[in-house]
Structures are given as structure tokens and as C-alpha cells.
Design a protein around this motif. Sequence first.
Motif, PDB file in Angstrom:
ATOM      1  N   ARG A 115       0.868  -1.041   0.076  1.00 10.40           N
ATOM      2  CA  ARG A 115       0.198  -0.024  -0.137  1.00 10.40           C
ATOM      3  C   ARG A 115       0.873   1.343  -0.212  1.00 10.40           C
ATOM      4  NH1 ARG A 115      -5.233  -0.278   1.601  1.00 10.40           N
ATOM      5  NH2 ARG A 115      -5.121  -2.268   2.732  1.00 10.40           N
ATOM      6  N   ARG A 116       2.022   1.195   0.647  1.00 13.19           N
ATOM      7  CA  ARG A 116       2.781   2.356   0.742  1.00 13.19           C
ATOM      8  C   ARG A 116       3.500   2.667  -0.738  1.00 13.19           C
ATOM      9  NH1 ARG A 116       4.286   0.105   5.974  1.00 13.19           N
ATOM     10  NH2 ARG A 116       6.364  -0.534   4.674  1.00 13.19           N
ATOM     11  N   ILE A 117       3.925   1.520  -1.349  1.00 18.22           N
ATOM     12  CA  ILE A 117       4.420   1.690  -2.617  1.00 18.22           C
ATOM     13  C   ILE A 117       3.650   2.123  -3.454  1.00 18.22           C
ATOM     14  CG2 ILE A 117       5.508   0.285  -4.500  1.00 18.22           C
ATOM     15  CD1 ILE A 117       6.619  -1.826  -2.231  1.00 18.22           C
ATOM     16  N   MET A 118       2.410   1.546  -3.485  1.00 23.89           N
ATOM     17  CA  MET A 118       1.474   2.359  -4.382  1.00 23.89           C
ATOM     18  C   MET A 118       0.912   3.784  -4.202  1.00 23.89           C
ATOM     19  SD  MET A 118       0.531  -0.082  -6.500  1.00 23.89           S
ATOM     20  CE  MET A 118      -0.991   0.653  -7.405  1.00 23.89           C
ATOM     21  N   ARG A 147       3.217   5.872  -2.878  1.00 23.41           N
ATOM     22  CA  ARG A 147       4.295   6.802  -3.373  1.00 23.41           C
ATOM     23  C   ARG A 147       4.602   6.419  -5.026  1.00 23.41           C
ATOM     24  NH1 ARG A 147       7.648   4.338  -0.072  1.00 23.41           N
ATOM     25  NH2 ARG A 147       8.653   3.040  -2.009  1.00 23.41           N
ATOM     26  N   ASP A 148       4.643   5.435  -5.418  1.00 24.52           N
ATOM     27  CA  ASP A 148       5.348   5.116  -6.667  1.00 24.52           C
ATOM     28  C   ASP A 148       4.118   4.396  -7.446  1.00 24.52           C
ATOM     29  OD1 ASP A 148       7.733   5.987  -6.306  1.00 24.52           O
ATOM     30  OD2 ASP A 148       8.127   4.283  -4.946  1.00 24.52           O
ATOM     31  N   ASP A 149       2.951   4.648  -7.476  1.00 27.32           N
ATOM     32  CA  ASP A 149       2.209   4.098  -8.362  1.00 27.32           C
ATOM     33  C   ASP A 149       2.413   4.196  -9.826  1.00 27.32           C
ATOM     34  OD1 ASP A 149      -0.378   3.450  -9.546  1.00 27.32           O
ATOM     35  OD2 ASP A 149      -1.737   4.191  -8.300  1.00 27.32           O
ATOM     36  N   PRO A 150       2.389   3.103 -10.624  1.00 24.84           N
ATOM     37  CA  PRO A 150       2.675   3.154 -12.024  1.00 24.84           C
ATOM     38  C   PRO A 150       1.676   3.354 -13.064  1.00 24.84           C
ATOM     39  CG  PRO A 150       2.232   0.823 -11.296  1.00 24.84           C
ATOM     40  CD  PRO A 150       2.225   1.640 -10.196  1.00 24.84           C
ATOM     41  N   ALA A 151       0.520   3.938 -12.467  1.00 23.16           N
ATOM     42  CA  ALA A 151      -0.484   4.397 -13.308  1.00 23.16           C
ATOM     43  C   ALA A 151      -0.954   3.382 -14.357  1.00 23.16           C
ATOM     44  CB  ALA A 151      -0.298   5.750 -13.710  1.00 23.16           C
ATOM     45  N   ILE A 152      -0.980   1.957 -14.021  1.00 22.00           N
ATOM     46  CA  ILE A 152      -1.457   1.245 -15.027  1.00 22.00           C
ATOM     47  C   ILE A 152      -2.698   0.694 -14.633  1.00 22.00           C
ATOM     48  CG2 ILE A 152      -0.966  -1.010 -16.104  1.00 22.00           C
ATOM     49  CD1 ILE A 152       2.012  -0.221 -16.098  1.00 22.00           C
ATOM     50  N   TYR A 153      -3.807   0.457 -15.385  1.00 22.85           N
ATOM     51  CA  TYR A 153      -5.121   0.340 -14.735  1.00 22.85           C
ATOM     52  C   TYR A 153      -5.630  -1.161 -15.572  1.00 22.85           C
ATOM     53  CZ  TYR A 153      -4.592   4.840 -12.656  1.00 22.85           C
ATOM     54  OH  TYR A 153      -4.185   5.690 -11.921  1.00 22.85           O
ATOM     55  N   PRO A 154      -5.377  -2.210 -15.208  1.00 21.79           N
ATOM     56  CA  PRO A 154      -5.990  -3.320 -15.931  1.00 21.79           C
ATOM     57  C   PRO A 154      -7.723  -3.193 -15.994  1.00 21.79           C
ATOM     58  CG  PRO A 154      -4.497  -3.945 -14.242  1.00 21.79           C
ATOM     59  CD  PRO A 154      -4.771  -2.572 -13.861  1.00 21.79           C
ATOM     60  N   GLY A 155      -8.162  -3.744 -17.147  1.00 26.92           N
ATOM     61  CA  GLY A 155      -9.549  -3.929 -17.519  1.00 26.92           C
ATOM     62  C   GLY A 155      -9.761  -4.986 -18.278  1.00 26.92           C
TER      63      GLY A 155
END
Length: 252
Positions: free
Chosen positions: A147-150, A152-160
Amino acid sequence: MTTGRTNDNLNHFAAWVNRYCDSHGRHDALPAVSGRPFKLHTAQFRRTLAWFIARRPGGTIAGALQYRHHSIQVFEGYAGTSDSGFRAEVESEQALARGEHLLTVIDAHEHTRMAGPAAAEAARRLEEFEQRTRFQGTVVLDDRRLRRIMNRDDPAIYPGTYITCVHDSAKALCERARQGAFEGLGDHPQCQPLACRNVALTRENTDAWRGEIELVEQQLARRPPLPPLLQNRLLGRKQQIEDFLATTQELS
């Protein structure tokens, strides 16, 4: 099943849980209220249901319709007010689930087999994400650390279902900045997957598009046949999807 029967079953189940805890020496039985067993009824679960609806893609809109609220904000307030952190908590849970999914993609090396205009960018971001989630040589499995990594460093990739959105606001046709609004597929109505440069396709995404083509072909094969105008629209849709798939394969 009637509401009354459902209420009876809920309370029978609660009584069974307490008998089970008593007979096995457990201390996590359902607590009494004012010395009496707490009576359950379906109306008490409206907010629980609202919570689960809100966590689904497009859930706040669906919830507002289901609960006949005048606005999405009213539904969010019903499921949990802004002051209670409901929206933030939902978005945090969505980010965590997305992070876990991305780690699964990385572990299966699916990111190296993506197609589409954003496939190379997706692979680059996921490789960086993998490095950030490694701790002493192993990929992180702890929810709190992920959760902390997301955060701070969310890759902004959204699977659908149909696409994997590799979000870049400069290229996004949906005109929606990254504010936790992306829930997959274009799972929001402004997504334009057949034209957007932020699109990458996994094998599952490609299979979903092929399934759409099969559905169109089934409609075109109906007897009696569909009206000519509808047939032309379906043929156009089928051609769009086929061109889209052909183009994404050329770019991969």
C-alpha cells in the motif's frame, strides 16, 4: 425468499455461531446487547451492501441508481461520509488490489508480451515497479508495504476487461486526470479504447475483443435478419475492432 424468512435465517445462523463458540471454547461469539441476543434484520445491511457496490467499477453511479439517490455524492455519504474517509478508503483498497494484480502480471512475465501503442511503456513501468517491490531479493507480499509503495510510486497502469490503460494525461482521450477514477476497461463512459494511445493489450484483453467480434457475428447471422441500418452499424463496429487488433499487433 421473503424478507421475514431471510431475517429468521440470519438470526438462526447467529444462534448457531454462538452455540458453536460455546461448545468449542471460543471467545469470538456474537456479543449480546443489553443482555439479550442482538436481532439481525436485512435493513441493517444496506450500508454494508453500499460499501461493496461502491468498490466495484462504476459502483458509485450504480449505487446512486440502486438506492434512488439524487446524486453520486448522496450515495457516497450514505455509504460513508467524506469526513469518514469512505472515498479515500475505497480508492486505497482499489489501489492495493491493482498493485497485487500488477505483481501477478509481472510474475507471469505477461508485461513482456503486451501489444498496442503503450505496450513498451507498460513494460518499462512494470519493470521499475518490480524493482521497487523487491525487498532483500524477494517480491513484497505484505499488504501494508505494498500500500505504501502504491501511494508513493503508483505506476498508473489500470488493468481492465478490454484494455490495460497505461495512463499518460498528455495522451489521454478520456480527459480525466489520474484521480483514482480509472477502474479498468474503459470502465468509465469517456474511455475511447479504439483510438487512445494509452492502450496496451494483454492476451486476456485481446480474447475479450475477439469475443466481441463473435457476438457481432452472431447478431448478423440472426434470422430473420436485423434491419439494414443496424446491420451496417454492427459491420462497422466489427471492422473497427478488427482494424484495432491488427494495428496493435503491428505495433507490438
